[in-house]
Write a protein that holds these residues in place. Structure first.
Motif, short mmCIF file in Angstrom:
data_model
loop_
_atom_site.label_atom_id
_atom_site.label_comp_id
_atom_site.label_asym_id
_atom_site.label_seq_id
_atom_site.Cartn_x
_atom_site.Cartn_y
_atom_site.Cartn_z
N UNK A 133 74.64 71.73 -14.74
CA UNK A 133 75.48 72.75 -15.37
C UNK A 133 75.97 73.77 -14.34
N UNK A 134 75.13 74.08 -13.35
CA UNK A 134 75.56 74.99 -12.29
C UNK A 134 76.73 74.39 -11.52
N UNK A 135 76.69 73.08 -11.32
CA UNK A 135 77.79 72.40 -10.64
C UNK A 135 79.06 72.48 -11.47
N UNK A 136 78.92 72.26 -12.78
CA UNK A 136 80.07 72.34 -13.68
C UNK A 136 80.69 73.74 -13.68
N UNK A 137 79.84 74.76 -13.50
CA UNK A 137 80.30 76.14 -13.51
C UNK A 137 80.69 76.65 -12.13
N UNK A 138 80.69 75.73 -11.14
CA UNK A 138 81.02 76.09 -9.75
C UNK A 138 80.08 77.15 -9.20
N UNK A 139 78.80 77.04 -9.56
CA UNK A 139 77.79 77.99 -9.10
C UNK A 139 76.72 77.32 -8.23
N UNK A 140 76.94 76.06 -7.90
CA UNK A 140 75.91 75.30 -7.17
C UNK A 140 75.79 75.69 -5.71
N UNK A 141 76.76 76.46 -5.18
CA UNK A 141 76.69 76.87 -3.79
C UNK A 141 76.01 78.23 -3.59
N UNK A 142 75.67 78.90 -4.70
CA UNK A 142 74.97 80.18 -4.59
C UNK A 142 73.53 79.94 -4.16
N UNK A 143 73.01 80.68 -3.17
CA UNK A 143 71.61 80.51 -2.75
C UNK A 143 70.66 80.63 -3.93
N UNK A 144 69.61 79.77 -3.94
CA UNK A 144 68.67 79.75 -5.06
C UNK A 144 67.23 79.82 -4.56
N UNK A 145 66.41 80.52 -5.33
CA UNK A 145 64.97 80.54 -5.13
C UNK A 145 64.35 80.01 -6.41
N UNK A 146 63.62 78.90 -6.31
CA UNK A 146 62.99 78.31 -7.50
C UNK A 146 61.67 79.02 -7.78
N UNK A 147 61.47 79.39 -9.04
CA UNK A 147 60.23 80.04 -9.46
C UNK A 147 59.55 79.13 -10.48
N UNK A 148 58.46 78.50 -10.08
CA UNK A 148 57.69 77.67 -11.01
C UNK A 148 56.76 78.59 -11.78
N UNK A 149 57.15 78.86 -13.02
CA UNK A 149 56.44 79.81 -13.87
C UNK A 149 55.39 79.10 -14.74
N UNK A 150 54.52 79.87 -15.36
CA UNK A 150 53.47 79.38 -16.27
C UNK A 150 52.47 78.46 -15.56
N UNK A 151 52.17 78.79 -14.30
CA UNK A 151 51.20 78.00 -13.54
C UNK A 151 49.80 78.13 -14.11
N UNK A 152 49.56 79.15 -14.94
CA UNK A 152 48.25 79.31 -15.56
C UNK A 152 48.01 78.25 -16.63
N UNK A 153 49.06 77.54 -17.02
CA UNK A 153 48.95 76.53 -18.07
C UNK A 153 48.95 75.10 -17.54
N UNK A 154 48.91 74.95 -16.22
CA UNK A 154 48.90 73.61 -15.65
C UNK A 154 48.18 73.62 -14.32
N UNK A 155 47.57 72.50 -13.96
CA UNK A 155 46.94 72.36 -12.64
C UNK A 155 47.56 71.19 -11.88
N UNK A 156 48.64 70.65 -12.42
CA UNK A 156 49.33 69.54 -11.77
C UNK A 156 50.81 69.86 -11.69
N UNK A 157 51.31 69.94 -10.48
CA UNK A 157 52.73 70.21 -10.30
C UNK A 157 53.22 69.54 -9.02
N UNK A 158 54.29 68.80 -9.17
CA UNK A 158 54.97 68.22 -8.02
C UNK A 158 56.31 68.95 -7.91
N UNK A 159 56.39 69.87 -6.95
CA UNK A 159 57.60 70.67 -6.81
C UNK A 159 58.75 69.81 -6.28
#
Length: 415
Positions: free
Chosen positions: A302-328
């Motif tokens: 959707x970001x690509x469709x909105x021409x926003x895919x070139x804006x710098x991004x920081x990914x925030x993996x939230x709710x880590x208290x509810x999981x102990x398995x994550x492959x970023x």
């Protein structure tokens, strides 16, 4: 006055899985959550594998007969189809089943009607619903007559949806004119914000990823948050402190979802544009959701469709208290739980680090007695902490390229 008890809407979900459809299970789970968010009690899900959707009734005749028997046995009053139905399919299904039938798109539109709070938000939802319903006005099925009420009937209302096509088109034109006026005002506010040269951050992510919780975490303000889909609908911009006098604006917008109705994408263009002009996107991801990778992909598409895919991004993996398995799968990233202590400080440090990467470094020398002159500059730069020794000290830090002119008076004086 005697109060009548509101009858709970009992629904059954229907989905058809086509070959090579990888996200079908996720889509059905999401439909269940959407139905609950709309206030329904889901009693069952009917799924079928087919090479293609049935052009007349969406599902096959055998499954249709089974569905009719189940409806009669359990007193089900609504069927929700996990797809976009054609007007013909919708009408045929209602005739065959004898109850109200709505599709995924109508369900999402209904939830948006529930969530809209601002004048602009309500106008946008109204416009999207009218555009969706316009080609369906030829039929007079249960859903179109609005006799059943309940889910799918919020928004424009009974009398408006029973008007003829010409009247509906007049309503669409009238709302579009009102929205142009609202958007013009929003554009003026946005231009002032852009001219301010403050750093701008946008919160994006799949619905219910925790954006509003992070907004509250960073701003100390009360933004509505809940464990439900589309808890936030209207765009909200607030100021957040980051380092010293340096501040940034943070904008929270509506959550993304797969198969977002095209009518909503168009109607909410101005709202989504609040995040189009930012310097950094915080992509919030629900780490506890087993389908978070697919949800990430939906957001990025959707970001690509909105021409926003070139804006710098920081990914925030939230709710880590509810999981102990994550492959970023998104980088750079941070893992946290927005409701855990220390999360605010951690997130602020990481945002500052990202800003340093986007800004340009600078340094100059100045007299100790002149350090008060740095206050105004501090609103636009991130200073390094430099110990002061003697009568002169070195000032260093990071500044946006567009703000470099603010350093000229310091460089000229000490050249």
């Amino acid at each position: 006055m005697i109060e009548t008890k509101k009858t709970e809407e009992v629904v059954i979900l229907v989905g058809v899985e086509l070959p090579q459809q990888d996200n079908f299970a996720m889509s059905m789970m999401e439909l269940h959550s959407l139905a609950k968010t709309a206030g329904a009690r889901v009693v069952d899900s009917y799924t079928q594998k087919r090479e293609r959707y049935d052009s007349k009734t969406f599902i096959g005749s055998g499954k249709l007969a089974d569905l009719r028997d189940r409806i009669e046995a359990d007193e089900i009053n609504t069927v929700i189809v996990n797809n976009r139905l054609t007007p013909r399919q919708n009408s045929n299904l209602e005739e065959a089943l004898g109850i109200k039938v709505i599709d995924r798109m109508q369900l999402i539109l209904d939830i948006f009607a529930m969530r809209a709070r601002s004048h602009e938000g309500k106008l946008q939802v109204h416009l999207a619903q009218l555009k969706y319903m316009l080609p369906r006005l030829a039929g007079q099925g249960i859903m179109l007559s609005r006799q059943a009420g309940g889910i799918g009937s919020r928004g424009p209302g009974e009398s408006q949806l029973e008007l003829n096509r010409r009247s509906i088109r007049h309503q669409i034109y009238d709302i579009e004119q009102k929205l142009k006026a609202v958007e013009k005002n929003r554009g003026t506010v946005r231009e002032k914000r852009l001219d301010s040269q403050f750093f701008k951050i946008g919160l994006i992510g799949y619905t219910n990823a925790g954006k509003s919780t992070l907004m509250n975490l960073l701003t100390d303000n009360s933004q509505y948050e809940a464990d439900e889909l589309f808890a936030t609908l209207d765009a909200t911009t607030k100021t957040i402190p980051l380092s010293g006098a340096f501040q940034a604006t943070l904008t929270d917008t509506v959550g993304f979802i797969q198969d977002l109705p095209t009518e909503l994408v168009a109607a909410f263009k101005s709202t989504l544009e609040e995040s189009r002009h930012v310097d950094l996107l915080l992509h919030v991801i629900d780490a506890s959701d087993p389908n978070h990778s697919e949800q990430e992909a939906v957001v990025l598409d959707l970001l690509k469709d909105l021409a926003m895919d070139q804006i710098p991004r920081l990914a925030i993996y939230n709710k880590m208290d509810q999981t102990d398995q994550l492959v970023a799968t998104a980088f750079p990233n941070v893992r946290l739980s927005a409701k855990s202590s220390g999360s605010r400080q951690l997130l602020q440090r990481l945002i500052i680090d990202e800003i340093r990467h986007l800004f340009l470094p600078f340094s100059f020398k100045m007299a100790v007695q002149d350090q008060h002159k740095l206050y105004d500059l501090g609103k636009y730069v991130i200073f390094d902490k430099t110990p002061i020794e003697g009568e002169e000290f070195e000032v260093s830090g990071y500044i946006a390229e567009d703000n470099q002119w603010r350093l000229e008076k310091f460089y000229d004086k000490h050249a």
